[in-house]
Scaffold this active site. Structure first.
Site, PDB file in Angstrom:
ATOM      1  N   ASP A 135       0.880  -1.174   0.000  1.00 28.24           N
ATOM      2  CA  ASP A 135       0.000   0.000   0.000  1.00 28.24           C
ATOM      3  C   ASP A 135       0.912   1.217   0.000  1.00 28.24           C
ATOM      4  OD1 ASP A 135      -2.229   1.863   0.517  1.00 28.24           O
ATOM      5  OD2 ASP A 135      -3.325   0.076   1.139  1.00 28.24           O
ATOM      6  N   HIS A 209      -2.744   3.396  -4.478  1.00 27.79           N
ATOM      7  CA  HIS A 209      -2.140   2.897  -3.232  1.00 27.79           C
ATOM      8  C   HIS A 209      -0.745   2.311  -3.494  1.00 27.79           C
ATOM      9  CE1 HIS A 209      -5.519   3.608  -0.548  1.00 27.79           C
ATOM     10  NE2 HIS A 209      -6.324   3.168  -1.488  1.00 27.79           N
ATOM     11  N   GLU A 273     -10.007   3.073  -4.811  1.00 27.91           N
ATOM     12  CA  GLU A 273      -9.667   4.463  -4.482  1.00 27.91           C
ATOM     13  C   GLU A 273      -8.540   5.028  -5.352  1.00 27.91           C
ATOM     14  OE1 GLU A 273     -10.680   4.894   0.161  1.00 27.91           O
ATOM     15  OE2 GLU A 273      -8.858   3.723  -0.212  1.00 27.91           O
TER      16      GLU A 273
HETATM   17  C1  ACM Z   1     -10.884  -0.099   0.988  1.00 21.19           C
HETATM   18  O1  ACM Z   1     -11.332  -0.075   2.139  1.00 21.19           O
HETATM   19  N1  ACM Z   1     -10.266   0.950   0.484  1.00 21.19           N
HETATM   20  C2  ACM Z   1     -11.026  -1.276   0.145  1.00 21.19           C
END
Ligand code: ACM
Length: 496
Positions: A135, A209, A273
């Protein structure tokens, strides 16, 4: 399970008295399936029968639960009467995916901490461990071809997220916060999980991410560098560049090593995201969009995911991605992990789906309305009762598509969780509730009955040294309600 204190005494007694038999039945008996079992406890004989060793393992877990909780003691126990009620049980799970996700990027957990969690998962008959290995805030898996992923990407300047320095011990000799698993570590944990009938699903996040990866290899990124491993936030600053062919070569190489380490069917490729600004503001990405005739960045994202799907499929694996992989059109063989919707839509299109909605499965959320009485958490409010009330089959999903709902999992994001004790506090007993949701038929579940049984289960967790949250703490229903959370930034999960 490790051979613990109570178990030693009990096994000694068994050797002196009734016999314990494990029978592997060849043909389908009582529709036991891949994980079901029959457990028969009579005065002179205990028999566990199943079609698979997994079924035998689960029958054995049930047998342990029929014994006094001291069976789980990590010390030698004496003075306990090792009695088991006589029972005839035929049991099999409702769903094949009963999972837990742990984010080891925001905070790092050692191999032995992960293994302790796997022990407790097995006791709850959970069979899937989703390991969120990369991440923005840290890259945690050794990749031989790209050593900077871990020499640079696994470390940051401090524990971050405003947490106390001493809330964790994950520092290197220079005081940098972080850590990573060598490939030998990974192999060990995979084998440890397999011995407990748990499959590990690795997650390698893309195209967003990705800051930890870009801190190590900025040439594969788009955005406002220089990229660093942030101490918190920072997600909007950089993502992978689809306009650089070398990015796909890099990800292919990474996924080759990942595929070799994890024997399971799935590789989770994230997909959630993804901020679109870096691609909007980048001339090479815009030129790519023009060349391909894309109307928006969602279509570019879908194109990226489809290319990754081909790469992953060529390695004999299936991609799994968060809700957002529906945006701009879902890749042909993708399985979807629903956290903010899209599960029903994907299942209706014939895709497999794992349900993990924020409303019921986010175990990083507060367990009480009374936040001041709780350790700091990311927000939200997810009391035990709400988890227990979860129904994984989405409302209005036509019955012919129900089979595409593989099951559900709890997610532990660790921005504000920097040690195992706190992971356990957030996970238990909510994960016990989710384990029951994914195993037991809907009709037999009753919250009052769960709470009654939980009293005994807390004693088991106690014996195992799990730092669970006591159910007597309640959900703070009398406290001032929390402010409703802002709507997620990603508004619509749709392939349109
Ligand atoms: C997430 O909680 N961004 C998958």
């Amino acid at each position: 399970m490790p051979l613990v204190g109570g178990l030693i005494d009990w096994v000694a007694e068994q050797m002196a008295r009734p016999s314990l038999d494990f029978l592997l039945a060849n043909k389908s008996e009582n529709n036991l399936g891949q994980e079901g079992y029959v457990l028969s406890v009579r005065t002179n004989r205990i028999v566990i029968a199943a079609q698979t060793t997994t079924g035998l393992f689960y029958g054995y877990q049930t047998l342990l639960q029929l014994l006094p909780p001291e069976i789980f003691s990590t010390n030698k126990v004496s003075g306990v009467k090792w009695e088991i009620p006589c029972v005839e049980i035929t049991d099999s799970p409702r769903f094949p995916w009963r999972g837990l996700m742990l984010d080891v990027s925001r905070h790092f957990f050692t191999k032995s901490e992960v293994e302790k969690l796997l022990d407790v998962m097995a006791l709850h008959k959970l069979n899937t461990f989703h390991w969120h290995l990369t991440d923005d805030h840290g890259w945690r898996i050794e990749i031989k071809k790209y050593p900077k992923l871990t020499s640079v990407g696994a470390w940051r300047d401090g524990v971050g997220f405003g947490l106390a320095t001493n809330s964790t011990t994950a520092y290197d000799p220079d005081g940098r916060y972080g850590g990573f698993y060598t490939q030998d570590d990974i192999r060990e944990v995979v084998a440890y999980a397999a011995a407990r009938h748990i499959t590990i699903v690795p997650e390698i996040e893309m195209p967003g991410h990705a800051l930890a990866a870009l801190a190590a290899y900025p040439e594969f990124g788009t955005g406002s560098g220089p990229f660093t491993v942030p101490l918190k936030g920072g997600v909007n600053r950089g993502i992978y560049s689809p306009a650089n062919e070398q990015t796909f070569q890099f990800l292919d190489d990474v996924l080759t090593e990942v595929a070799q380490l994890f024997p399971g069917k799935y590789i989770h490729i994230g997909g959630d995201e993804v901020p679109k600004e870096p691609w909007k503001n980048d001339a090479t990405c815009q030129a790519l969009m023009k060349r391909e005739g894309f109307k928006n960045e969602e279509e570019l994202q879908s194109w990226f995911i489809r290319r990754i799907e081909k790469i992953v499929s060529a390695k004999g694996k299936t991609i799994l991605g968060w809700s957002e992989i529906l945006q701009g059109g879902l890749a042909q063989n993708a399985t979807v992990m629903d956290w903010i919707g899209g599960g029903r839509e994907a299942a209706s299109q014939g895709h497999d789906v794992v349900m993990s909605p924020k409303t019921h499965c986010y175990l990083d959320f507060y367990q009480s309305r009374n936040r001041t009485a709780e350790p700091r958490a990311i927000g939200g409010f997810l009391p035990l009762q709400t988890v227990y009330a979860f129904e994984p089959i989405p409302a209005k999903l036509a019955p012919e598509f129900h089979q595409h709902i593989l099951g559900a999992q709890g997610n532990i994001w660790t921005e504000y969780i920097s040690n195992l004790k706190q992971v356990e506090y957030m996970a238990f007993p909510r994960l016990a509730a989710l384990a029951e949701v994914t195993w037991s038929p809907k009709e037999v579940r009753q919250y009052d009955d769960f709470l009654r049984r939980l009293k005994l289960h807390e004693q088991r967790l106690e014996q195992l040294g799990v730092s669970y949250r006591k159910s007597t703490l309640g959900d703070g229903a009398d406290a001032t309600p929390v402010k409703p959370k802002a709507k997620p930034k990603t508004k619509s999960i749709s392939s349109q």
